[in-house]
Design an enzyme around this catalytic site. Structure first.
Site, PDB file in Angstrom:
ATOM      1  N   ASP A  51      46.416  21.540  26.936  1.00  0.00           N
ATOM      2  CA  ASP A  51      47.753  21.898  27.372  1.00  0.00           C
ATOM      3  C   ASP A  51      48.483  22.715  26.312  1.00  0.00           C
ATOM      4  O   ASP A  51      48.014  22.860  25.176  1.00  0.00           O
ATOM      5  CB  ASP A  51      48.558  20.628  27.683  1.00  0.00           C
ATOM      6  N   TYR A 109      38.746  13.249  20.812  1.00  0.00           N
ATOM      7  CA  TYR A 109      40.066  13.734  20.441  1.00  0.00           C
ATOM      8  C   TYR A 109      40.607  12.940  19.263  1.00  0.00           C
ATOM      9  O   TYR A 109      40.206  11.785  19.036  1.00  0.00           O
ATOM     10  CB  TYR A 109      41.055  13.568  21.603  1.00  0.00           C
TER      11      TYR A 109
END
Length: 250
Positions: A51, A109
């Site tokens: 994003d 992540y």
């Protein structure tokens, strides 16, 4: 032939990875750069999409081309054109059916929180000032995630996915001085999933919700029960793993 590219980028100046109208994205710049260097249209397919404001220390994408080329020469030309916050690290020959997104078997992540203020880390951490987090409780709650596979409670509400199931392999917080980092690995992730999990775990750390309530949030399959999403700038895609047999000569 099909090739994978390995790249990294600082996402601060971009509206995420995926090409979109009226916004500058990483994929758009990579497409334009490779098309310029090869003098033919190139469309890269990424392993996933980050994003706006999210970073990647490792992301893979694939593209097809019939031309033979010198990898080192192309790397030099590509990186000479790309802005300094996007770097192509490698170009790897693959099988013609290899797919950067669908063949990935593991993704990792990191989410980084800075406990205090640092003007040099504003783009790459969530800075929490004057707040004391109970990290041990955050880790207790994070461990519970590994007992579940359904994560609809942490997915963006309007997601075009067939399933909300993910196999989590790791979910743990580690603190080194003022930097608190959340490490999470899974076979796949939902849109906004890591940021929603982090935001909810921080609520646990602030003792706004209990560990038992955190587990009930997972079970509820309702995004509105979870905490707010953590800010984008603290999130990094750090690793994408593939079966070795899809690569040729390494």
């Amino acid at each position: 032939m099909r090739y994978f590219i390995e790249l990294s980028y600082k996402g601060t100046n971009y509206h995420g990875w995926q090409v979109q109208p009226n916004a500058i994205t990483v994929q758009e710049l990579v497409n334009k750069t490779f098309s310029t260097v090869f003098r033919t249209p190139i469309d890269v397919v990424g392993a996933g999409r980050t994003d706006t404001g999210v970073h990647a220390t490792q992301l893979f994408a694939h593209f097809d081309i019939s031309n033979q080329f010198n990898t080192e020469e192309i790397l030099y030309k590509v990186n000479a054109i790309l802005p300094n916050d996007i770097v192509v690290k490698n170009i790897i020959k693959t099988t013609h059916t290899a797919h950067a997104r669908f063949d990935a078997v593991k993704r990792s992540y990191e989410y980084r929180i800075f406990l205090g203020r640092d003007p040099f880390l504003t783009d790459t951490t969530w800075q929490l000032t004057h707040k004391k987090l109970q990290v041990s409780k955050m880790n207790e709650a994070a461990k519970i995630l590994l007992n579940y596979t359904g994560f609809k409670s942490f997915s963006r509400s309007k997601s075009d996915v067939k399933t909300y199931n993910c196999d989590l392999y790791k979910a743990v917080w580690e603190q080194h001085e003022n930097v608190l980092t959340f490490y999470i690995s899974a076979n796949r992730f939902l849109r906004n999933m890591v940021r929603a999990i982090v935001g909810t775990l921080v609520e646990v750390g602030l003792e706004k919700i209990t560990i038992a309530e955190f587990e009930e949030i997972i079970k509820s399959n309702n995004r509105s029960n979870a905490g707010p999403s953590a800010p984008a700038q603290g999130l990094f895609l750090t690793e994408v793993i593939y079966p070795k047999n899809i690569f040729i000569n390494g």
